[in-house]
Design a protein around this motif. Structure first.
Motif, PDB file in Angstrom:
ATOM      1  N   GLU A  45      44.170-118.830  57.111  1.00 56.96           N
ATOM      2  CA  GLU A  45      45.041-118.610  55.806  1.00 56.96           C
ATOM      3  C   GLU A  45      46.025-116.805  55.936  1.00 56.96           C
ATOM      4  O   GLU A  45      46.783-116.617  55.013  1.00 56.96           O
ATOM      5  CB  GLU A  45      44.010-118.524  54.924  1.00 56.96           C
ATOM      6  CG  GLU A  45      44.461-117.774  53.689  1.00 56.96           C
ATOM      7  CD  GLU A  45      42.901-118.368  52.609  1.00 56.96           C
ATOM      8  OE1 GLU A  45      43.367-118.983  51.637  1.00 56.96           O
ATOM      9  OE2 GLU A  45      41.259-117.885  52.616  1.00 56.96           O
ATOM     10  N   THR A  59      52.862-124.092  52.756  1.00 52.52           N
ATOM     11  CA  THR A  59      52.738-124.757  51.383  1.00 52.52           C
ATOM     12  C   THR A  59      51.889-125.890  51.564  1.00 52.52           C
ATOM     13  O   THR A  59      51.267-126.508  50.470  1.00 52.52           O
ATOM     14  CB  THR A  59      54.520-125.087  51.397  1.00 52.52           C
ATOM     15  OG1 THR A  59      55.012-124.105  51.755  1.00 52.52           O
ATOM     16  CG2 THR A  59      54.275-125.572  49.707  1.00 52.52           C
ATOM     17  N   LYS A  60      52.156-126.883  52.110  1.00 59.39           N
ATOM     18  CA  LYS A  60      51.215-127.940  52.010  1.00 59.39           C
ATOM     19  C   LYS A  60      49.368-127.518  52.391  1.00 59.39           C
ATOM     20  O   LYS A  60      48.553-128.313  51.094  1.00 59.39           O
ATOM     21  CB  LYS A  60      51.626-129.063  53.399  1.00 59.39           C
ATOM     22  CG  LYS A  60      51.153-130.568  53.223  1.00 59.39           C
ATOM     23  CD  LYS A  60      50.815-131.199  54.696  1.00 59.39           C
ATOM     24  CE  LYS A  60      51.138-132.518  54.735  1.00 59.39           C
ATOM     25  NZ  LYS A  60      51.016-133.076  55.381  1.00 59.39           N
ATOM     26  N   ARG A  86      48.364-124.579  52.753  1.00 54.98           N
ATOM     27  CA  ARG A  86      47.612-123.084  52.191  1.00 54.98           C
ATOM     28  C   ARG A  86      45.862-123.786  50.612  1.00 54.98           C
ATOM     29  O   ARG A  86      44.949-123.018  51.119  1.00 54.98           O
ATOM     30  CB  ARG A  86      47.892-122.452  51.842  1.00 54.98           C
ATOM     31  CG  ARG A  86      47.917-121.031  51.386  1.00 54.98           C
ATOM     32  CD  ARG A  86      48.781-120.107  50.873  1.00 54.98           C
ATOM     33  NE  ARG A  86      48.491-119.042  50.551  1.00 54.98           N
ATOM     34  CZ  ARG A  86      48.430-117.287  49.711  1.00 54.98           C
ATOM     35  NH1 ARG A  86      49.920-117.962  49.616  1.00 54.98           N
ATOM     36  NH2 ARG A  86      47.969-116.147  50.278  1.00 54.98           N
ATOM     37  N   PRO A  87      46.394-124.592  50.156  1.00 54.74           N
ATOM     38  CA  PRO A  87      45.754-124.787  49.076  1.00 54.74           C
ATOM     39  C   PRO A  87      44.228-125.481  49.377  1.00 54.74           C
ATOM     40  O   PRO A  87      43.585-125.550  48.738  1.00 54.74           O
ATOM     41  CB  PRO A  87      46.338-125.700  48.079  1.00 54.74           C
ATOM     42  CG  PRO A  87      47.910-125.164  48.322  1.00 54.74           C
ATOM     43  CD  PRO A  87      48.025-125.342  49.327  1.00 54.74           C
ATOM     44  N   LEU A  88      44.755-125.798  50.855  1.00 55.42           N
ATOM     45  CA  LEU A  88      43.002-126.895  50.884  1.00 55.42           C
ATOM     46  C   LEU A  88      42.194-126.145  52.047  1.00 55.42           C
ATOM     47  O   LEU A  88      41.013-126.536  52.135  1.00 55.42           O
ATOM     48  CB  LEU A  88      43.888-127.817  52.124  1.00 55.42           C
ATOM     49  CG  LEU A  88      42.587-128.718  51.931  1.00 55.42           C
ATOM     50  CD1 LEU A  88      42.299-129.991  50.848  1.00 55.42           C
ATOM     51  CD2 LEU A  88      43.711-130.140  53.127  1.00 55.42           C
ATOM     52  N   HIS A  99      52.442-132.852  48.115  1.00 57.97           N
ATOM     53  CA  HIS A  99      51.315-132.522  48.537  1.00 57.97           C
ATOM     54  C   HIS A  99      50.330-132.376  47.902  1.00 57.97           C
ATOM     55  O   HIS A  99      49.368-132.385  48.675  1.00 57.97           O
ATOM     56  CB  HIS A  99      51.778-130.852  49.183  1.00 57.97           C
ATOM     57  CG  HIS A  99      52.764-130.479  49.380  1.00 57.97           C
ATOM     58  ND1 HIS A  99      53.537-131.252  50.917  1.00 57.97           N
ATOM     59  CD2 HIS A  99      53.485-130.014  50.238  1.00 57.97           C
ATOM     60  CE1 HIS A  99      54.067-130.863  50.938  1.00 57.97           C
ATOM     61  NE2 HIS A  99      54.753-130.056  50.951  1.00 57.97           N
ATOM     62  N   GLU A 100      49.438-132.737  46.995  1.00 59.23           N
ATOM     63  CA  GLU A 100      48.994-132.746  45.914  1.00 59.23           C
ATOM     64  C   GLU A 100      48.396-134.363  45.633  1.00 59.23           C
ATOM     65  O   GLU A 100      47.125-134.131  45.698  1.00 59.23           O
ATOM     66  CB  GLU A 100      49.274-132.930  43.608  1.00 59.23           C
ATOM     67  CG  GLU A 100      48.153-133.033  42.953  1.00 59.23           C
ATOM     68  CD  GLU A 100      49.040-132.545  41.523  1.00 59.23           C
ATOM     69  OE1 GLU A 100      47.575-132.986  40.957  1.00 59.23           O
ATOM     70  OE2 GLU A 100      49.919-132.598  41.845  1.00 59.23           O
ATOM     71  N   ARG A 108      46.514-132.865  49.411  1.00 60.33           N
ATOM     72  CA  ARG A 108      44.901-133.032  49.269  1.00 60.33           C
ATOM     73  C   ARG A 108      44.419-133.854  48.407  1.00 60.33           C
ATOM     74  O   ARG A 108      42.795-133.427  48.462  1.00 60.33           O
ATOM     75  CB  ARG A 108      45.221-131.572  47.933  1.00 60.33           C
ATOM     76  CG  ARG A 108      46.488-130.061  49.178  1.00 60.33           C
ATOM     77  CD  ARG A 108      46.068-129.142  48.628  1.00 60.33           C
ATOM     78  NE  ARG A 108      47.198-129.192  47.669  1.00 60.33           N
ATOM     79  CZ  ARG A 108      48.231-128.823  47.175  1.00 60.33           C
ATOM     80  NH1 ARG A 108      48.795-128.701  48.512  1.00 60.33           N
ATOM     81  NH2 ARG A 108      48.939-128.868  45.970  1.00 60.33           N
ATOM     82  N   LYS A 116      38.465-126.324  50.034  1.00 57.24           N
ATOM     83  CA  LYS A 116      37.795-126.968  49.506  1.00 57.24           C
ATOM     84  C   LYS A 116      37.372-127.079  51.805  1.00 57.24           C
ATOM     85  O   LYS A 116      36.278-127.688  51.565  1.00 57.24           O
ATOM     86  CB  LYS A 116      38.873-127.865  49.593  1.00 57.24           C
ATOM     87  CG  LYS A 116      38.470-129.591  49.454  1.00 57.24           C
ATOM     88  CD  LYS A 116      36.961-129.700  48.551  1.00 57.24           C
ATOM     89  CE  LYS A 116      35.911-130.802  48.208  1.00 57.24           C
ATOM     90  NZ  LYS A 116      35.202-130.637  47.296  1.00 57.24           N
TER      91      LYS A 116
END
Length: 230
Positions: free
Chosen positions: A221, A185-186, A188-190, A140-141, A144, A193
């Motif tokens: 989100e 999980t994959k 959301r952190p994106l 996943h990191e 991104r 950006k």
């Protein structure tokens, strides 16, 4: 009718009909290019599924969203949208190579897109194609990092990726609980950006389209939070 609602009620046939309606006013040569892209995507992804639906549904929704909600009528962008997963998922079939390294298969597939369509289509698909991942690092990191780097240099690829992301993010409620959790999980952190990229002056979208996308990112989100924070 929302695109996922069309999917639920009418399936792939309904999405295909909606896509053809959206491009009905395009010049004949552009309609022919899109028909070629649609046929190629259909052949490559014929046996593919996204948990509960044919994979083609996703590709059609991504392309329709770009026309209907983003106001984009660039035939090369729409061609790349229909084929945005072709190199990643079917490089050997597309590039007509039986064997080869990941890089060789990828380059052959991208070359075939350039030959069959044009270099712009090929490079747009390259920008949204995930690289071969290092098995010793978090997938996943790495995903991104790739998205951020490729979209930073390619403004038109942002248009395809945000439609793809919307389909996966806002559409996260239209899948199984297990898939919804892994997708949240994959992706959301994106979100931060993507907000930043959409807001850039060089992102080739109208203010209305950008506002629509930002609203969709907020909704995605919210859904990620409901899945992961409950």
């Amino acid at each position: 009718m929302p695109l996922h609602a069309i999917t639920e009620v009418y399936g792939e046939a309904g999405l295909r009909e909606r896509f053809l309606l959206e491009v009905n006013a395009f010049p004949p040569d552009e309609q022919a290019q899109l028909a070629d892209a649609l046929e190629l995507a259909g052949k490559l992804h014929a046996e593919d599924r996204r948990v509960r639906e044919p994979y083609m549904n996703h590709l059609l929704r991504v392309a329709i969203r770009i026309i209907k909600y983003y106001g984009i009528r660039d035939v090369d962008v729409l061609t790349a949208a229909l084929l945005h997963d072709a190199v990643e998922d079917h490089p050997a079939e597309l590039g007509l190579l039986a064997t080869g390294t990941h890089q060789e298969l990828t380059e052959s597939a991208i070359g075939e897109l350039a030959r069959r369509f044009n270099p712009k289509v090929a490079e747009l698909v390259r920008s949204v194609t995930n690289p071969e991942y290092d098995p010793d690092r978090d997938r996943h990191e790495q995903y991104r990092e790739h998205v951020e780097a490729s979209l930073d240099r390619d403004p038109w690829a942002r248009v395809i990726k945000v439609s793809d992301f919307t389909d996966n993010g806002v559409g996260v409620i239209h899948t199984t609980a297990e898939k919804a959790y892994s997708s949240a999980t994959k992706y959301r952190p994106l979100v931060p950006k993507l907000r930043e990229l959409v807001g850039r002056p060089d992102t080739p979208l109208s203010l209305a389209a950008k506002d629509h996308i930002l609203d969709q990112l907020d909704l995605a989100e919210e859904r990620f939070a409901a899945i992961l924070d409950d």
